[in-house]
Each structure stands twice: as structure tokens, then as C-alpha cells.
Scaffold this active site. Sequence first.
Site, mmCIF file in Angstrom:
data_model
loop_
_atom_site.group_PDB
_atom_site.id
_atom_site.type_symbol
_atom_site.label_atom_id
_atom_site.label_comp_id
_atom_site.label_asym_id
_atom_site.label_seq_id
_atom_site.Cartn_x
_atom_site.Cartn_y
_atom_site.Cartn_z
ATOM 1 N N LEU A 102 41.941 31.462 34.235
ATOM 2 C CA LEU A 102 41.232 30.196 33.994
ATOM 3 C C LEU A 102 42.147 28.981 34.139
ATOM 4 O O LEU A 102 41.772 27.869 33.750
ATOM 5 C CB LEU A 102 40.560 30.221 32.614
ATOM 6 N N GLY A 103 43.314 29.192 34.688
ATOM 7 C CA GLY A 103 44.174 28.052 35.029
ATOM 8 C C GLY A 103 44.933 27.449 33.865
ATOM 9 O O GLY A 103 45.331 26.284 33.924
ATOM 10 N N ASP B 175 45.332 26.650 41.962
ATOM 11 C CA ASP B 175 45.147 26.333 40.540
ATOM 12 C C ASP B 175 45.556 24.898 40.237
ATOM 13 O O ASP B 175 44.791 24.120 39.663
ATOM 14 C CB ASP B 175 46.007 27.263 39.662
HETATM 15 O O1 PMV Z 1 45.552 32.049 38.326
HETATM 16 P P1 PMV Z 1 44.433 32.968 38.684
HETATM 17 O O2 PMV Z 1 44.468 34.255 37.959
HETATM 18 O O3 PMV Z 1 43.114 32.294 38.771
HETATM 19 O O4 PMV Z 1 44.681 33.535 40.172
HETATM 20 C C1 PMV Z 1 45.085 32.795 41.209
HETATM 21 C C2 PMV Z 1 44.431 33.258 42.445
HETATM 22 C C3 PMV Z 1 45.229 34.086 43.391
HETATM 23 O O5 PMV Z 1 44.634 33.894 44.653
HETATM 24 C C4 PMV Z 1 45.138 35.552 43.009
HETATM 25 C C5 PMV Z 1 46.701 33.695 43.449
HETATM 26 C C6 PMV Z 1 46.958 32.331 44.053
HETATM 27 O O6 PMV Z 1 48.071 31.841 43.869
HETATM 28 O O7 PMV Z 1 46.091 31.771 44.732
#
Ligand code: PMV
Length: 307
Positions: free
Chosen positions: A100-101, A146
Site C-alpha cells: 500500500l505504499g 510507488d
Molecule cells: O510496493 P508494492 O508492494 O506495491 O509493489 C511494488 C510493485 C512492484 O511492481 C512489484 C515493484 C516495483 O518496484 O514496481
Amino acid sequence: MKASAPGKIILFGEHAVVYGRPALAVPVTQIHADVEVLDAPRSGIWIDAPDINLHAELNTLPSDHPIASAIHNFLFISRLSPFPNLDIKIASSIPVASGLGSGAAVTVALVRGLSSHLKFPMSDEEVNSFAYEIEKLHHGTPSGIDNTVVTYAKPVYFVKGQPIEILRVAKPFTIVIGDTGISAPTKKSVGDVRKLWEADKAKWEVMFDQVADIAKKARAAIESGTSMDLGKLMNQNHALLQEMTVSSTRLDRLVSAARNAGALGAKLSGGGRGGNMIALVERDQAEDVARALKEAGAKNTIITVIA
Ligand code: PMV
């Protein structure tokens, strides 16, 4: 000075986005990180983050601590001398390590709080690249999605290394977020995917291209307001994420529960293995789907309208 940054969910394209494919992400304003920066009556830079049980002076923290490294980087780029005495209060309602960032939101709120309190103005672009550097320290090879969605707090169509594109949402749509309650570090799932990609690049490039195709179709659906299509696309994206080994029994259980309760489509969101899943629903079904998710074991649910 107070600053705030929202949580986020990835609608489409996680993992493939690390390999240059497009992904779609939206802010979730019901959850946020809030930072207050004040002059301190005592010497030093004091950090108070009760949610993670952190009460410390900056120099007593390891320099690779995510919050300490963000403050050190800010002090470095702002060239403030002597260092100011500060009290920094950090609160966050975004669950950690759950897609969820949370990390990006704390960094963005922190740098904005420091920047306004210490009168060192930073543009959104500068905040975004600052937060990306911190993400890199802690997540290995992040795509940057993110920090981008959290900094701009708008729905984005994101391609690594390219200027951000804000999504135009033609018709608001409702998403139910379900939390498995299992924390799963993104670094691990991203690292595992990389090993599998290295072992069979041809196969994985095809899967990433299929995800890219879904993300492009999803953008068209969002920009034309055809959310039925969006549900099908979520289901297709989830099937590919399963193939990429980043789903889990718990995520699959919640995804099925949402679909059985009438969701138009559902998928995991973010790094996977644990963390959160999302379901697209008609507005009047949201409560039913949220209830079904709870019954299937979700620790928490959030209903959010993307507009
Ligand atoms: O931070 P998260 O768990 O929402 O995941 C990021 C998404 C990924 O594509 C898995 C990693 C990235 O850096 O884009």
C-alpha cells in the site's frame, strides 16, 4: 510544519513494470502518512514515530534506516549548516510491507515537511526523484511507481523512466481492498521474479508483454468509462501474477471470495505473496464484497472510489 501523503494501490501491471512495461496505480486517501516538523528546544534531530515504536535522535539510528537515510539525504541536498534542532513526528495509518505504499508515503511526507519547515522549496518532480532514491536504497530495483503515485496523489499510467501520465477517469469506479494480514517484503518477490526471468527470459518477456497489453486495455477502459471490461482485465492480470509465482493461497482465497460475492473482477495488488488484493465492484455491492472478504479471512478491508 505538517505534511501528508496518501497510500496507494496498483491496479494493473505490478512486476512487469520493473521490466519497462506500463502499470496503473491510484492513490488511496483513506490511509496516509503524516509528518510534523517543529523546532526542538534541545539539540539534535529527534524522531518520534509511535506506530513503529521509534523514539530516537537521528545519530543514534543506523545510517541505512529508511527514515534516517531520508533525513540524511535531505540535509545533504539542502546544505544546511549548522544542522537545525528538530522534533519530527511521524504517524501513519498505512500498513507496512503490504503493497500500500507505506514506505514511499512516509518518505514523501517527511521530505515535504522538512522542505517547508526549513524553507528549502522542492517541486513535485524533485520530491519524486528524492523518494525514488530512498526506494532504491531499500527495495533493490524498484520501478518508481510507488513514489510517483504517492507524490502526485493522482491516478497514473506509469512507464519506468518516462514522464508521468495522469489517468483521466471517465467514470468513477469502486474498489474494495482486502488485506491478507501477511506482511511480505516487495524486495523478496521482486528478487525471486528476477531469478526466474534470468533463467528463462524468453518465457518471462512474453508474460510481461501480456501484462502490458492488459495495462493498455485497462487504461482505455478507465478513460472511456467501461468498467465491466476492467473487471475481466483484473482477472486476466491475476492469472498472470499466479503464473509469475507471486500470488499465495491466502491471496487466491480472497480473490475467489470477492468474485463469488459479485465483484466484477479481482486480483492481488503490489508485490504479492501476502499484502493486499483488490476487487472491482458496483458501488452498491461494495459492502457485500467487503463482508465476504472478512469472512474469507481478510484482516481489514477498505472501500475506495477512484474518481
Ligand atoms: O510496493 P508494492 O508492494 O506495491 O509493489 C511494488 C510493485 C512492484 O511492481 C512489484 C515493484 C516495483 O518496484 O514496481
